[in-house]
Design an enzyme around this catalytic site. Sequence first.
Site, PDB file in Angstrom:
ATOM      1  CE  LYS A   1      23.145  34.678 -31.972  1.00 39.12           C
ATOM      2  NZ  LYS A   1      24.542  34.782 -31.503  1.00 39.12           N
TER       3      LYS A   1
ATOM      4  CG  HIS B   1      25.513  28.278 -26.317  1.00 38.39           C
ATOM      5  ND1 HIS B   1      26.534  28.149 -25.406  1.00 38.39           N
ATOM      6  CD2 HIS B   1      25.349  29.612 -26.518  1.00 38.39           C
ATOM      7  CE1 HIS B   1      26.959  29.349 -25.053  1.00 38.39           C
ATOM      8  NE2 HIS B   1      26.262  30.254 -25.718  1.00 38.39           N
TER       9      HIS B   1
END
Length: 290
Positions: A159, A250
């Site tokens: 991502k 993250h």
Amino acid sequence: MSPLRRRMIDDMQIRNLTSNTQRVYVAQVVRFACYFRKSPELLGPAEIRTYLIHLTQERRLAASSIIVTVSALRFCFTVTLKRPWVVEDDIPAGRQAKKLPVVLSKEEVARFLGAVDNPKHRVILTVCYATGLRISEAVRLKAGAIDSKRMVIRVEQGKGRKDRYVMLPPKLLDILRDYWKRTRPGEWLFPGRYPGQPISPLSIDRTCREVRLLCGIDKPVAPHALRHAFAVHLLEAGTDLRTIQLLLGHRNLSTTAQYLMIATSTVCATASPLESLDIGSPTLPDLVPV
């Protein structure tokens, strides 16, 4: 394909947006154009406002869906059509509700994985729990990503188009070796129905729904629930938050910090002030029959 759509896709590719983001943005702009039956080139802030009110009040979409629509329209108008974006002066961006994920216990994870009959699906879901990978990252693994000498898995273009390494637990390595010997999958570790393509995440979602009913687990179970369980179980075992952030990929530590509010090692470690009070058991009055 219309010239406007081609130009928007080119703009997104130049800016290195992911293929999934490109697909979603185009779909949102197409829905907007279909609602008015006009090209976005003929529409403006008044129509955008009307459309967002329609999505909010009539279709009652969640704030997260509205935010995606706004992002797609903003890209189309400001980047592709090169127009100023003044909509948010009229309609502020919606606020998303802050919800904590419901986390499976270790026993529930074991019961769930043990009930998955399809060997390929079971290995994929095991990878999600053992490494914390997103399902989109797990299904696109290749054999070359498994580094048994360093005991890591290389995640390429996850991502945000970021590469990272995640752990390769010895038990997972044994499972992957057994799976490889049995299936000899080829380029993709988890090939799909079509040649040269990995398995679709939708197939794994469908398996999760079916197995959850068989197991009798009353919590929501999806591939992402196993990623949540990975993070919380690591935190409860004493792993520091920064390490978990790197493993999950993250960008911001604040995203990872939400798990502090779920982990029992954090929530339940502090004694309640009630424990220090010296109070006896309440004395109930005798009941007098009427």
